[in-house]
Design a protein around this motif. Structure first.
Motif, short mmCIF file in Angstrom:
data_model
loop_
_atom_site.label_atom_id
_atom_site.label_comp_id
_atom_site.label_asym_id
_atom_site.label_seq_id
_atom_site.Cartn_x
_atom_site.Cartn_y
_atom_site.Cartn_z
N ASN A 1 0.84 -1.22 0.00
CA ASN A 1 0.00 0.00 0.00
C ASN A 1 0.86 1.25 0.00
N ASP B 1 5.13 5.95 5.60
CA ASP B 1 5.53 6.46 4.28
C ASP B 1 5.32 7.97 4.22
N GLY C 1 -1.28 10.44 3.17
CA GLY C 1 -1.91 10.26 4.48
C GLY C 1 -3.39 9.94 4.33
N VAL D 1 -10.74 2.60 7.34
CA VAL D 1 -9.99 2.03 6.21
C VAL D 1 -9.86 0.50 6.32
N LEU E 1 -9.75 -4.81 -0.33
CA LEU E 1 -9.91 -5.83 0.73
C LEU E 1 -8.62 -6.02 1.53
N ALA F 1 -8.68 -5.10 5.25
CA ALA F 1 -9.62 -5.97 5.97
C ALA F 1 -8.95 -7.32 6.25
P1 ADP Z 1 -6.81 -1.05 -1.67
O1 ADP Z 1 -6.78 -2.32 -2.35
O2 ADP Z 1 -7.78 -0.05 -2.24
O3 ADP Z 1 -5.50 -0.48 -1.35
P2 ADP Z 1 -6.86 -1.48 1.14
O4 ADP Z 1 -7.83 -2.19 2.00
O5 ADP Z 1 -5.50 -1.97 1.12
O6 ADP Z 1 -7.51 -1.40 -0.28
O7 ADP Z 1 -6.85 0.03 1.59
C1 ADP Z 1 -8.06 0.71 1.86
C2 ADP Z 1 -7.92 2.19 1.60
O8 ADP Z 1 -7.04 2.76 2.56
C3 ADP Z 1 -7.27 2.50 0.28
O9 ADP Z 1 -8.20 2.55 -0.74
C4 ADP Z 1 -6.64 3.86 0.56
O10 ADP Z 1 -7.58 4.87 0.33
C5 ADP Z 1 -6.26 3.79 1.98
N1 ADP Z 1 -4.84 3.50 2.22
C6 ADP Z 1 -4.30 2.32 2.53
N2 ADP Z 1 -2.95 2.41 2.69
C7 ADP Z 1 -2.63 3.71 2.49
C8 ADP Z 1 -1.41 4.47 2.56
N3 ADP Z 1 -0.23 3.90 2.83
N4 ADP Z 1 -1.49 5.80 2.32
C9 ADP Z 1 -2.68 6.40 2.05
N5 ADP Z 1 -3.87 5.75 1.97
C10 ADP Z 1 -3.85 4.41 2.20
#
Ligand code: ADP
Length: 593
Positions: A486, A514, A518, A527, A547, A550
């Motif tokens: 991510n 990172d 944010g 999230v 997902l 989750a």
């Molecule tokens: P995705 O497959 O969309 O990344 P995740 O469940 O991994 O789904 O993440 C859910 C949401 O959380 C993402 O769509 C994003 O908006 C946010 N997100 C996750 N990790 C980060 C990150 N390192 N920086 C910013 N936003 C993040």
């Protein structure tokens, strides 16, 4: 003894004492005034007699002197005694002849001695001659044959006078006493009657009779007391009505609640239990007053209540009841303290139907995902074959789109299946001792190519005492990998992604931070929900499935840990996994993640 008798006796004693003291003081004052007057009169008479005698200054014989004493004694009311310089009695109005001669020498009599010293003397004493108390008055006389004239007055006359006056006073006082006693009796009877009426009213109120206006309208303390009693009874009645209304309302609310409510006191006895809780826990018979441990047959619920009784505010816990059919309850117990008591209130929500529906949903998702896999594999295989043979650009472009989307769909189906397996508990933990540096090393190796595409660096730091953890290496690896992926996706180029481990009071914390955009504060806790995306326009496409986090939450939860998201002060996000370190003493990691 009745109040009336007590009041009367008190007034009577006061009347007797005050009238008795008045009688004594009055008779004493009267007697002293009478004596003062008699003394003054006797002194005057003595001086008159002395003056009369000094008119004739010729020396007289004893006979003549005694006659003169007799004559003077008849004129004044007292006995007259004439005494010469040596104290010899030379004349006396009572004694004559031989008796006079035989009289004792009077020179040492106190009144004569006073007269010798100061010219006059007054003494009250008992007379041996006449055998009764007498008042003596003596004055010195300048006469050749007489040195002192003495007058003696018997005090019996004074006493008689006093007796008469005392008798009259006593009679008067007795009459006053009788009057006072009658008044005291009537007064105490009236007060007694009013107090009895107030006591009877208080008894009626105590027996639950409705308050009514007191007939005692007087403005004294008893009247005020009677009215205050009525007012207190009315106020108490109002409050009792209010309380019983409140109680009825509370009972109705508890009866109408779907949730089970059970209240126990600090000794563990049930104070309140609504119908729902009795039904949920299968309680027979009236529960109030009984000990909860005897009443409840489910050890999980007993455990929740016991820890709340020890003062712990435990979070809501889901308990599975071994009933037929089995039931799932969400149990929350909270200790409470009022001014007078302490106890615990337990609230139970029946989530059996919700769990059943959730299970149906999970099964459905798992089945659909499973069924989609085969046609997807066929589509992918077909597209790949067509791509190999496609010659014109237009066909390749469309076939590329199909290939990309079927790959995304495959990831989606695979994530959905994994989530379904995790939720259903079909993916158990295989815990062992894992080396954190090895885990970080493996992840860097796997993701360095991905990071290189965006010219990003992956920096790993292992904190002191945070190099070994008891965990399922595959699941921990997948969770941290998901977070790093991510970060790589969301952080801009040429930035560093930091992975660090740290020991925090028996927990191992792994943070992935990172310099990306944010996450808005309102979304931080959301999230980790399935398919939740902060900003759909911003989210990468078609890479993410929505997902990932989750799945991370489930993987970490299986370890008894937590995962949370936060924003870094200088921009970017930080995700933290915390899991119990477990018993890692002495053991070296033997499996690389
Ligand atoms: P995705 O497959 O969309 O990344 P995740 O469940 O991994 O789904 O993440 C859910 C949401 O959380 C993402 O769509 C994003 O908006 C946010 N997100 C996750 N990790 C980060 C990150 N390192 N920086 C910013 N936003 C993040």
């Amino acid at each position: 003894m009745t109040l009336r008798t007590r009041l009367f006796l008190t007034s009577a004693v006061i009347a007797v004492i005050s009238l008795g003291v008045s009688a004594v003081v009055a008779s004493w004052t009267l007697r002293s005034q009478l004596l003062d007057r008699i003394e003054a009169e006797l002194a005057l008479e003595t001086r008159l007699v002395a003056e009369f005698l000094t008119r004739d200054r010729s020396s007289l014989g004893t006979l003549a002197l005694d006659r003169a004493a007799d004559a003077l004694g008849e004129r004044v009311s007292a006995r007259v005694t004439l005494i010469d310089r040596d104290g010899v009695v030379v004349g006396d109005s009572v004694e004559d002849g031989q008796a006079l001669v035989a009289m004792e020498n009077h020179g040492a009599r106190p009144e004569v001695e006073q007269a010798r010293e100061s010219g006059s003397g007054m003494v009250m004493r008992y007379s041996t001659t006449v055998d009764e108390p007498l008042l003596y008055s003596a004055v010195s006389v300048s006469h050749p044959s007489i040195a002192f004239v003495r007058l003696a007055l018997p005090l019996t006359a004074v006493d008689e006078q006093l007796d008469v006056v005392t008798q009259a006073t006593v009679l008067g006082l007795l009459a006053a006493l009788a009057g006072a006693l009658i008044v005291a009796w009537m007064g105490s009877a009236s007060i007694g009657r009013r107090v009895q009426a107030i006591a009877a009213t208080a008894h009626r109120y105590a027996a639950g009779e409705a308050p009514m206006a007191s007939p005692d309208r007087s403005s004294d303390e008893l009247g005020v007391l009677a009215r205050a009693l009525d007012q207190t009874a009315r106020e108490l009645g109002r409050r009792v009505d209010e309380l019983s209304d409140q109680q009825t309302r509370t009972r109705a609310i508890l009866r109408g609640m779907v949730e089970g409510v059970l209240v126990i006191d600090e000794t563990g006895r049930v104070q309140t239990a609504n119908e729902s809780v009795q039904h949920m826990l299968g309680i027979d018979g009236p529960p109030v007053g009984r000990r909860y441990v005897e009443l409840i047959r489910h050890p999980e619920v007993i455990k929740v209540l016991a820890s709340a009784l020890e003062g712990e505010a435990t979070p809501q816990e889901e308990v599975a009841l071994n009933t037929d059919p089995p039931r799932a309850l969400l149990a929350g117990a909270r200790p409470f303290t009022t001014d007078t008591e302490r106890g615990v209130v337990l609230v139970l929500h029946d989530v059996t139907d919700f769990r059943r529906a959730d299970k149906v949903r999970q099964d459905f998702v798992a089945n659909v995902s499973h069924e989609l896999r085969t046609p997807l594999t066929a589509i992918k295989g077909g597209v790949e074959a067509l791509l190999d043979e496609a010659t014109d650009d237009e066909s390749r472009r469309f076939l590329d789109i199909i290939a990309r989307n079927s790959a995304r769909m495959e990831r989606l189906v695979s994530d959905l299946l994994r989530l379904a397996r995790l939720e259903a508990g079909q993916d158990p933990l295989n815990v062992e001792s894992c080396s954190v540096p090895s885990l970080f090393g493996a992840l860097r190796g796997e993701l360095v190519a991905l990071a290189d595409q965006k010219t990003q660096r992956i920096e790993a730091t292992v904190g002191e005492g945070a190099d070994v953890v008891h965990a399922d290496p595959v699941k921990l690896h997948d969770a941290v990998r998901n977070l790093i992926e991510n970060s790589v996706h969301y952080a801009p180029e040429e930035t560093a992604i930091r992975v660090a481990s740290e020991e925090r009071e028996g927990l191992l914390a792994i943070t992935v931070s990172d310099r990306g955009p944010g996450i808005p504060d309102a979304d931080l806790s959301r999230v980790f929900e399935r398919f939740y995306r902060v900003d759909r326009a911003r989210t990468r496409d078609p890479g993410g499935t929505g997902l990932g986090l989750a799945i991370v939450k489930h993987l970490v939860g299986l370890h008894g840990g937590t995962v949370s998201a936060a924003n870094r002060p200088g921009g970017g996000s930080v995700f933290t996994i915390e899991i119990p370190r477990g018993d890692v003493d002495g053991e070296l990691p033997h499996r690389e993640a």
